[in-house]
Design a protein around this motif. Structure first.
Motif, mmCIF file in Angstrom:
data_model
loop_
_atom_site.group_PDB
_atom_site.id
_atom_site.type_symbol
_atom_site.label_atom_id
_atom_site.label_comp_id
_atom_site.label_asym_id
_atom_site.label_seq_id
_atom_site.Cartn_x
_atom_site.Cartn_y
_atom_site.Cartn_z
ATOM 1 N N TRP A 28 -5.022 -18.831 56.761
ATOM 2 C CA TRP A 28 -3.891 -17.985 56.375
ATOM 3 C C TRP A 28 -2.804 -18.814 55.695
ATOM 4 C CZ3 TRP A 28 -2.963 -14.347 61.225
ATOM 5 C CH2 TRP A 28 -4.009 -13.425 61.293
ATOM 6 N N THR B 34 -2.598 -6.769 58.121
ATOM 7 C CA THR B 34 -3.617 -7.705 58.595
ATOM 8 C C THR B 34 -4.709 -6.995 59.380
ATOM 9 O OG1 THR B 34 -2.055 -9.554 58.692
ATOM 10 C CG2 THR B 34 -4.027 -9.732 60.055
ATOM 11 N N VAL B 35 -4.295 -6.065 60.234
ATOM 12 C CA VAL B 35 -5.242 -5.395 61.135
ATOM 13 C C VAL B 35 -6.066 -4.329 60.408
ATOM 14 C CG1 VAL B 35 -5.401 -3.888 63.163
ATOM 15 C CG2 VAL B 35 -3.858 -5.868 63.183
ATOM 16 N N ARG C 50 3.054 -13.022 60.149
ATOM 17 C CA ARG C 50 1.747 -12.365 60.179
ATOM 18 C C ARG C 50 1.138 -12.429 61.582
ATOM 19 N NH1 ARG C 50 -3.260 -13.548 55.923
ATOM 20 N NH2 ARG C 50 -4.462 -11.684 56.477
ATOM 21 N N TRP D 38 3.551 -10.176 64.142
ATOM 22 C CA TRP D 38 3.464 -8.732 63.960
ATOM 23 C C TRP D 38 2.035 -8.205 64.126
ATOM 24 C CZ3 TRP D 38 7.775 -6.715 64.963
ATOM 25 C CH2 TRP D 38 8.964 -7.357 64.598
ATOM 26 N N SER D 39 1.039 -9.064 63.919
ATOM 27 C CA SER D 39 -0.336 -8.687 64.267
ATOM 28 C C SER D 39 -0.463 -8.559 65.784
ATOM 29 C CB SER D 39 -1.328 -9.735 63.751
ATOM 30 O OG SER D 39 -1.361 -9.755 62.353
ATOM 31 N N GLY E 158 1.710 -7.018 60.279
ATOM 32 C CA GLY E 158 0.692 -6.773 61.298
ATOM 33 C C GLY E 158 -0.283 -5.692 60.875
ATOM 34 N N VAL F 135 -4.533 -14.235 67.925
ATOM 35 C CA VAL F 135 -3.088 -14.189 67.701
ATOM 36 C C VAL F 135 -2.325 -14.434 69.006
ATOM 37 C CG1 VAL F 135 -3.228 -12.733 65.657
ATOM 38 C CG2 VAL F 135 -3.005 -11.652 67.902
ATOM 39 N N THR G 45 1.236 -5.280 66.698
ATOM 40 C CA THR G 45 0.431 -4.129 66.277
ATOM 41 C C THR G 45 -0.771 -3.924 67.190
ATOM 42 O OG1 THR G 45 1.087 -4.485 63.966
ATOM 43 C CG2 THR G 45 -0.868 -3.121 64.362
ATOM 44 N N LEU G 46 -1.493 -5.009 67.451
ATOM 45 C CA LEU G 46 -2.663 -4.904 68.326
ATOM 46 C C LEU G 46 -2.248 -4.581 69.761
ATOM 47 C CD1 LEU G 46 -4.704 -7.920 66.945
ATOM 48 C CD2 LEU G 46 -5.330 -5.504 66.754
#
Length: 314
Positions: free
Chosen positions: A100, A236-237, A49, A52-53, A233, A196, A56-57
């Motif tokens: 988390w 979560t985002v 989590r 991949w967050s 990700g 993150v 993604t960000l």
């Protein structure tokens, strides 16, 4: 013109409500998502989590910053040079990692009801921390609300022979996270990127170790599990993005009520979809907690009305 009669304002409010309900619904249904990844332990899921967050960000934020969001790269560069910002987000990162981990452990170990309890308790614990740390004052109704919630947790602890530590860990870590974030100056998504980033290296090291041992879910899991992990990700985002859009358009008092959509859905998922045990002590405990929340919302509403009346009179 009255703001409430302005068509553009009504449209913004409707958009905000849709975004808020979407965000809290996604959070409420999270247990279903994580339960599908049977092959990963809790630490591996949290590490995925985080990683991949971060990815993604790392793809989204540069595009938004280049378009001038939040002051662009210049404003972000200034924040990156501030030691106080890093101190705040290091502590926030530790708190959200604990939250988390406790949540995913609860999902993996048939404790979704305890997870929902943690999020029900959280607003009342926020109030209590405000008293203990920030010197805020509560009225009688708010103290009664906190007391009812404490009785509810105590009833569950006595009935089950032990404190529901998952609920306490989740509520405490998220309350501390909220307290720390009171000093934060960054928008929601930029703040999450800081958090993150702090957690990325230890999470990546752990995942690297799992892969080196040949036991990572990406290696031994099903294609469906691998796809869900890679989507960690985005999942979560996305609700945070909806939430950020909502808080700009919806009054905080209404947002305070909407926040109970998430734990209510988690309760429904745990009790009816996952068929977790809802024994008499747990039922009674939830009744006390719900009574505390109802008292808290009513007391807070009365407090706001009194404050508005005083403001209008002066």
């Amino acid at each position: 013109m009255d703001k409430s009669s302005d068509p553009s304002h009504r449209l913004e409010l409707r958009i905000g409500l849709v975004c808020a309900i979407t965000a809290h619904t996604m959070w409420g249904l999270f247990p279903i998502y994580w339960r599908q990844i049977d092959g990963a332990d809790s630490m591996e899921l949290v590490s995925h989590r985080i990683v991949w967050s971060f990815v993604t960000l790392g793809l989204i934020l540069p595009v938004l910053l280049a378009r001038g969001w939040w002051g662009g790269f210049a404003a972000l560069g200034y924040q990156l040079r501030q030691a106080a910002v890093w101190r705040t987000y290091v502590i926030a990162a530790l708190m959200i990692a604990i939250n988390w981990l406790a949540f995913i452990w609860a999902v993996n170990n048939d404790r979704v009801l305890e997870a929902s309890l943690g999020y029900y308790i959280n607003p009342l614990l926020n109030v209590l921390l405000g008293v203990l740390v920030l010197g805020e004052r509560l009225d009688r109704g708010q103290w009664i609300a906190v007391a009812l919630a404490a009785i509810g947790v105590s009833v569950m602890a006595i009935g089950s022979g032990g404190l529901p530590w998952v609920s306490v860990a989740m509520a405490t870590s998220f309350a501390m996270y909220g307290l720390v974030k009171k000093r934060a100056s960054l928008p929601v998504l930029l703040g999450l990127m800081f958090e993150v980033t702090v957690l990325f290296i230890p999470a990546a090291i752990y995942l690297g170790y799992r892969i080196s041992q040949g036991v990572s879910t990406l290696q031994v899991g099903t294609p469906t599990e691998a796809t869900l992990i890679l989507g960690a990700g985005v999942i979560t985002v996305a609700p945070l993005a909806f939430f950020a859009a909502a808080v700009q358009r919806v009054d905080l008092s209404l947002m305070g009520i909407l926040q109970y959509i998430g734990p209510t859905l988690q309760f429904i998922v745990g009790a009816f979809l996952f068929e977790e045990t809802l024994d008499p002590s747990r039922k009674l405990g939830f009744v006390f907690v719900w009574a505390g929340l109802a008292t808290f919302l009513l007391a807070s509403q009365l407090r706001r009305r009194r404050a508005n009346l005083v403001a209008e009179a002066s």
